[in-house]
Design a protein around this motif. Structure first.
Motif, short mmCIF file in Angstrom:
data_model
loop_
_atom_site.label_atom_id
_atom_site.label_comp_id
_atom_site.label_asym_id
_atom_site.label_seq_id
_atom_site.Cartn_x
_atom_site.Cartn_y
_atom_site.Cartn_z
N MET A 206 0.85 -1.20 0.00
CA MET A 206 0.00 0.00 0.00
C MET A 206 0.88 1.25 0.00
SD MET A 206 -3.19 -0.69 -0.16
CE MET A 206 -3.96 -2.31 -0.28
N GLU A 207 1.92 1.20 0.81
CA GLU A 207 2.87 2.32 0.90
C GLU A 207 3.52 2.57 -0.47
OE1 GLU A 207 4.01 5.22 2.84
OE2 GLU A 207 2.83 3.86 4.09
N SER A 208 3.90 1.49 -1.15
CA SER A 208 4.58 1.64 -2.44
C SER A 208 3.64 2.23 -3.50
CB SER A 208 5.13 0.29 -2.92
OG SER A 208 4.07 -0.53 -3.38
N LEU A 209 2.35 1.92 -3.40
CA LEU A 209 1.38 2.44 -4.36
C LEU A 209 1.17 3.93 -4.19
CD1 LEU A 209 -1.64 -0.05 -4.45
CD2 LEU A 209 -0.40 0.86 -6.43
N SER A 210 1.39 4.39 -2.99
CA SER A 210 1.12 5.76 -2.63
C SER A 210 1.81 6.75 -3.57
CB SER A 210 1.60 5.96 -1.19
OG SER A 210 1.19 7.16 -0.70
N ALA A 211 3.00 6.38 -4.07
CA ALA A 211 3.76 7.27 -4.97
C ALA A 211 2.99 7.56 -6.25
CB ALA A 211 5.10 6.62 -5.30
N ASP A 212 2.15 6.60 -6.70
CA ASP A 212 1.36 6.80 -7.93
C ASP A 212 0.13 7.66 -7.69
OD1 ASP A 212 3.16 5.06 -9.00
OD2 ASP A 212 1.76 3.38 -9.20
#
Ligand code: IPM
Ligand code: MG
Length: 359
Positions: A206-212
């Motif tokens: 979820m954290e990694s998706l946040s950048a998008d």
């Protein structure tokens, strides 16, 4: 263009509430020239009784061809003694899995007229508008190994496995971020990352998706705290994204905040637009066949069906407005009636009549 809607009335109050939603769909279908065709099949206990399986092949074949599916509810005491793998609920899990309906939207919206029916004080819930995005085809509901076995010492053991891979987390996460983008821009991911590895990975992804999604504010919350916050200060939430089991539990809590679980619709979607729509409530065997169940959750599910699968947003809006107007006129089924005496409440089909009139 003809659109095929498959009705799966199921068990308990399912047939009664689906019938009212069908009437509503027929009416708006005509008004909006939608050319809807209805088919019906068995799922759950009724399918076990009539066809010997909770998700029979005939149902599976019709489901594969349908543009959208409207489901009532499954399960009941009649089938409680069956082994785990043969219960009516397995039919529901099977169709979710078969159609890859991994994304379950469960909105919890308070109609202002129902504030008094909420178990919380009106000021805590007035204006409540939460969307729970529940992962629906993975996690502990489906993880292997599972089962009950007897060890060499003769002691029985029950096992279920909670597992998610990155791909599964990414695809539900994306849809949740997109939903938050279209709403209040806040997404709360619920996990138990202080204890469970499967949700440590969930949080990381979820954290990694946040950048998008720079326009969405992502936060994380442990599930025990989320349960508490939902009854303490529910309006702090916009969109909640969580796994299968936590989503099951939190969506029942959120439902009660809105006055009655009899009001809550849901949409289960896959990567194409064919979806399955069902009320969040269960089969309520105690009130089945008595014409007292609240059909509004199923009618609102039909609205979601029009919006997400048939791309008929106007027709969906019309149904939601009709439901709001019926409530505003003081009409209630017994589950949402707080001040009315029971003999002034409407039955299932009378509530259907009222919505039809308001359309
Ligand atoms: C739900 C229900 C189902 C679930 C049951 C009937 C299998 O509680 O849709 O929330 O646990 O998913
Ligand atoms: Mg549930």
């Amino acid at each position: 263009m003809t659109r095929r809607i498959l009705l799966l009335p199921g068990d308990g109050i399912g047939p009664e509430v689906v019938r009212q939603a069908q009437r509503v769909l027929e009416s708006v279908g005509e008004q909006h020239a939608l050319d809807l065709v209805f088919e019906e099949a068995n799922l759950g206990g009724v399918a076990i009784d009539r066809e010997g399986a909770a998700y029979p092949a005939a149902t599976q074949a019709l489901a594969a061809e349908a543009d959208a599916i409207l489901l009532g509810a499954v399960g009941g005491p009649k089938w409680d003694a069956l082994p785990a793998g043969e219960r009516p609920e397995r039919g529901l899990l099977a169709i979710r899995s078969d159609l890859d309906l991994f994304c379950n939207f469960r909105p919890a919206i308070l109609f202002p007229e129902l504030a008094a029916a909420s178990s919380l004080r009106a000021e805590l819930v007035s204006g409540l508008d939460i969307l729970i995005v529940r992962e629906l085809t993975g996690g502990i509901y489906f993880g292997q190994p599972r089962g009950i076995s007897t060890g060499q010492d003769g002691v029985r053991e029950g096992v279920n496995t909670d597992r998610y891979n990155e791909t599964e987390i990414l695809r539900i996460g994306r849809l949740a971020f997109e939903a938050a983008q279209k709403r209040g821009g806040r997404l709360c991911s619920v996990d138990k990352a202080n204890v469970l590895e499967v949700t440590m990975l969930w949080r990381e992804v979820m954290e990694s998706l946040s950048a998008d999604f720079p326009d969405v504010a992502l936060s994380h919350m442990y599930v025990d705290n989320a349960a508490m916050q939902l009854v303490r200060e529910p309006k702090q939430f916009d969109v909640i994204v969580t796994g299968n089991l936590f989503g099951d539990i939190l969506s029942d809590i959120a439902a009660m905040l809105t006055g009655s679980i009899g009001m809550l619709p849901s949409a289960s979607l896959n990567a194409s637009s064919a979806g399955l729509y069902e009320p969040v409530h269960g089969s309520a065997p105690d009130i089945a066949g008595q014409n007292v169940a609240n059909p509004l959750a199923t009618i609102l599910s039909a609205a979601m069906l029009l919006r997400y699968s048939l791309h008929a947003g106007d027709a969906a809006d019309q149904i939601e407005r009709a439901v709001a107007s019926v409530l505003a006129q003081g009409m209630r089924t017994s589950d949402t009636a707080v001040s009315q005496s029971l003999d002034s409440t409407l039955g299932t089909s009378e509530m259907g009549d009222a919505v039809l009139a308001a359309l």
